[in-house]
Design a protein around this motif. Structure first.
Motif, PDB file in Angstrom:
ATOM      1  N   ILE A 327      64.083   6.884 -28.427  1.00  0.00           N
ATOM      2  CA  ILE A 327      63.831   6.586 -27.011  1.00  0.00           C
ATOM      3  C   ILE A 327      65.122   6.161 -26.328  1.00  0.00           C
ATOM      4  O   ILE A 327      65.920   5.435 -26.912  1.00  0.00           O
ATOM      5  CB  ILE A 327      62.799   5.420 -26.905  1.00  0.00           C
ATOM      6  CG1 ILE A 327      61.413   5.925 -27.299  1.00  0.00           C
ATOM      7  CG2 ILE A 327      62.773   4.797 -25.516  1.00  0.00           C
ATOM      8  CD1 ILE A 327      60.381   4.839 -27.482  1.00  0.00           C
ATOM      9  N   SER A 328      65.322   6.618 -25.090  1.00  0.00           N
ATOM     10  CA  SER A 328      66.387   6.009 -24.282  1.00  0.00           C
ATOM     11  C   SER A 328      65.728   5.412 -23.045  1.00  0.00           C
ATOM     12  O   SER A 328      64.710   5.913 -22.561  1.00  0.00           O
ATOM     13  CB  SER A 328      67.462   7.033 -23.911  1.00  0.00           C
ATOM     14  OG  SER A 328      67.113   7.689 -22.717  1.00  0.00           O
ATOM     15  N   ASN A 329      66.313   4.335 -22.543  1.00  0.00           N
ATOM     16  CA  ASN A 329      65.684   3.608 -21.441  1.00  0.00           C
ATOM     17  C   ASN A 329      66.733   3.138 -20.433  1.00  0.00           C
ATOM     18  O   ASN A 329      67.090   1.962 -20.381  1.00  0.00           O
ATOM     19  CB  ASN A 329      64.884   2.414 -21.994  1.00  0.00           C
ATOM     20  CG  ASN A 329      64.093   1.697 -20.909  1.00  0.00           C
ATOM     21  OD1 ASN A 329      63.946   2.186 -19.800  1.00  0.00           O
ATOM     22  ND2 ASN A 329      63.582   0.523 -21.247  1.00  0.00           N
ATOM     23  N   PHE A 330      67.231   4.094 -19.633  1.00  0.00           N
ATOM     24  CA  PHE A 330      68.160   3.747 -18.554  1.00  0.00           C
ATOM     25  C   PHE A 330      67.332   3.171 -17.409  1.00  0.00           C
ATOM     26  O   PHE A 330      66.390   3.803 -16.940  1.00  0.00           O
ATOM     27  CB  PHE A 330      68.911   4.993 -18.081  1.00  0.00           C
ATOM     28  CG  PHE A 330      69.853   5.533 -19.114  1.00  0.00           C
ATOM     29  CD1 PHE A 330      71.125   5.004 -19.243  1.00  0.00           C
ATOM     30  CD2 PHE A 330      69.460   6.548 -19.985  1.00  0.00           C
ATOM     31  CE1 PHE A 330      72.001   5.488 -20.208  1.00  0.00           C
ATOM     32  CE2 PHE A 330      70.324   7.034 -20.949  1.00  0.00           C
ATOM     33  CZ  PHE A 330      71.606   6.504 -21.066  1.00  0.00           C
ATOM     34  N   ALA A 331      67.709   1.980 -16.944  1.00  0.00           N
ATOM     35  CA  ALA A 331      66.878   1.296 -15.938  1.00  0.00           C
ATOM     36  C   ALA A 331      67.193   1.726 -14.506  1.00  0.00           C
ATOM     37  O   ALA A 331      66.373   1.524 -13.615  1.00  0.00           O
ATOM     38  CB  ALA A 331      67.033  -0.214 -16.082  1.00  0.00           C
ATOM     39  N   PHE A 332      68.373   2.297 -14.267  1.00  0.00           N
ATOM     40  CA  PHE A 332      68.786   2.617 -12.895  1.00  0.00           C
ATOM     41  C   PHE A 332      69.463   3.978 -12.852  1.00  0.00           C
ATOM     42  O   PHE A 332      69.926   4.477 -13.883  1.00  0.00           O
ATOM     43  CB  PHE A 332      69.751   1.544 -12.360  1.00  0.00           C
ATOM     44  CG  PHE A 332      69.142   0.165 -12.354  1.00  0.00           C
ATOM     45  CD1 PHE A 332      68.328  -0.247 -11.315  1.00  0.00           C
ATOM     46  CD2 PHE A 332      69.356  -0.713 -13.412  1.00  0.00           C
ATOM     47  CE1 PHE A 332      67.727  -1.501 -11.318  1.00  0.00           C
ATOM     48  CE2 PHE A 332      68.756  -1.964 -13.434  1.00  0.00           C
ATOM     49  CZ  PHE A 332      67.948  -2.357 -12.384  1.00  0.00           C
ATOM     50  N   ASP A 333      69.538   4.562 -11.668  1.00  0.00           N
ATOM     51  CA  ASP A 333      70.393   5.732 -11.471  1.00  0.00           C
ATOM     52  C   ASP A 333      71.129   5.566 -10.148  1.00  0.00           C
ATOM     53  O   ASP A 333      70.877   4.623  -9.388  1.00  0.00           O
ATOM     54  CB  ASP A 333      69.608   7.054 -11.550  1.00  0.00           C
ATOM     55  CG  ASP A 333      68.505   7.197 -10.520  1.00  0.00           C
ATOM     56  OD1 ASP A 333      68.584   6.544  -9.459  1.00  0.00           O
ATOM     57  OD2 ASP A 333      67.552   7.967 -10.764  1.00  0.00           O
TER      58      ASP A 333
END
Ligand code: MRU
Length: 367
Positions: A327-333
């Motif tokens: 899993i990857s979990n980038f919180a913002f873009d």
């Protein structure tokens, strides 16, 4: 406590005990409204890192109140405040209000006269940060509502459909919110407004927080899955997108909750205005290129694998994937300025560019 309206606040000093700061434990909403006590700066650190509180302006305010607790309880208040500041700075990397509030408080510590009671100075300033934030949100509301009024006029009074992502509402600030302030002002002025609320995976700030506070404020709204926005835009169901931001560069690039960029792309393709509402405390005047310079927080994979909700009337957490799925979990873009129609600030609506922002904030020219 108030759950909506003029007197609502997301953080406050306990009325009968000034050694306790109180917050709403936002992890439990909408299923439970629980007030949580912060008794030490370490409690404040946990509240920010584990997202009892979240949203850039509220993160900043919580840091300021945590530094008050550090000064109150530290044997050597100044060094305890500095120790707490260093730890708090690392708690949420993207929201720049955290750094802003900590630097503001540390400046007070540096300037304090010998013998001054630091806790009193920091408490007064934490209160000021909260009061100022409410006025800033009010300013955003006043300027943003003009955009909704214009659309309402164009549509001869028919419903104005706003799409928003994540929670940039009262719960993300002290009151009124950033993206929601124009909507609350529109309601007060009798504009027929309806909000499409993006669910906002993985933590569901849309379904759990925005929907909760819009309901508390009696704003018509409909929850949608994150992937529905493009379809609605293609079918003329969205008049305007308004989101918040956790950090905006001096050139107008916008970091916000993951998925915001895709909404901006869809809005651009469909000729729909895409506005970002922000307090000036969220502008990072030291950075220009959002893609290169804004740190993007990566959070715990369990936020993606698990979902929190109610099962048979009881709060429950459910794992939706097999146990060892990577899993990857980038919180913002980051949404580049070219996709942003305008930035709604407390001083007015700016073009998303350095020139546009400096027109409203000329005091930042000399950097
Ligand atoms: O991770 P969160 O919940 O702290 O992120 C907050 C957001 O991204 C919000 O959308 C918001 O726009 C920024 S705060 C007003």
């Amino acid at each position: 406590m108030q759950r909506s309206g003029e007197d609502f606040r997301t953080i406050w000093l306990k009325p009968d005990d000034r050694s306790v700061v109180q917050i709403i434990d936002q992890r439990l909403l909408p299923h439970e409204y629980r007030v949580h006590d912060l008794r030490s700066w370490q409690d404040g650190l946990v509240a920010i890192a584990d997202m009892y509180v979240r949203g850039a302006p509220l993160i900043g305010a919580t840091a300021a109140w945590s530094l008050y607790l550090a000064a109150l309880h530290g044997a050597d208040p100044a060094s305890t405040v500095r120790e707490a500041a260093a730890a708090l700075l690392k708690s949420r990397p993207t929201a720049v209000n955290l750094r802003w509030a900590i630097e503001r408080t540390l400046a007070l510590v540096d300037q304090a006269a010998p013998g001054a009671v630091l806790a009193d100075i920091i408490r007064a300033d934490a209160e000021a940060i909260c009061d100022e934030d409410i006025e800033i949100s009010r300013g955003i509301g006043m300027h943003g509502v003009a955009l909704l009024e214009a659309i309402s006029r164009q549509k001869a009074g028919a419903t104005v459909n706003v799409l928003t992502h994540c929670n940039a509402g009262s719960l993300a600030t002290i009151n009124w919110g950033t993206a929601t302030a124009p909507i609350y002002f529109a309601m007060q002025r009798g504009i027929d407004v309806h909000v499409w609320v993006d669910e906002t995976r993985p933590r569901n700030q849309g379904s759990q927080l925005t929907a909760w506070e819009l309901a508390a404020n009696k704003v018509p709204h409909t929850l949608i899955v994150d992937n529905a926005g493009g379809h609605l835009m293609q079918h003329g169901e969205v008049d305007i997108v308004i989101t918040g931001t956790d950090r905006t560069t001096r050139c107008g690039d916008v970091a916000n909750k993951i998925g915001t960029y895709l909404k901006a792309l869809a809005a651009h393709d469909n000729g729909i205005p895409f506005y970002v509402a922000l307090p000036s405390t969220t502008i990072d005047w030291d950075s220009r290129d959002g893609l290169m310079e804004i740190p993007i927080e990566q959070r715990d994979p369990t936020e993606v694998s698990d979902i929190y909700g109610i099962c048979n009337g009881e709060p429950a957490r459910v794992r939706t994937t097999s146990a060892n799925t990577p899993i990857s979990n980038f919180a913002f873009d980051v949404t580049p300025a070219r996709l942003v129609t305008g930035l709604i600030t407390e001083r007015g609506v700016a073009e998303a560019s350095e020139v546009g922002l400096l027109d409203l904030f000329p005091e930042k020219r000399q950097r």
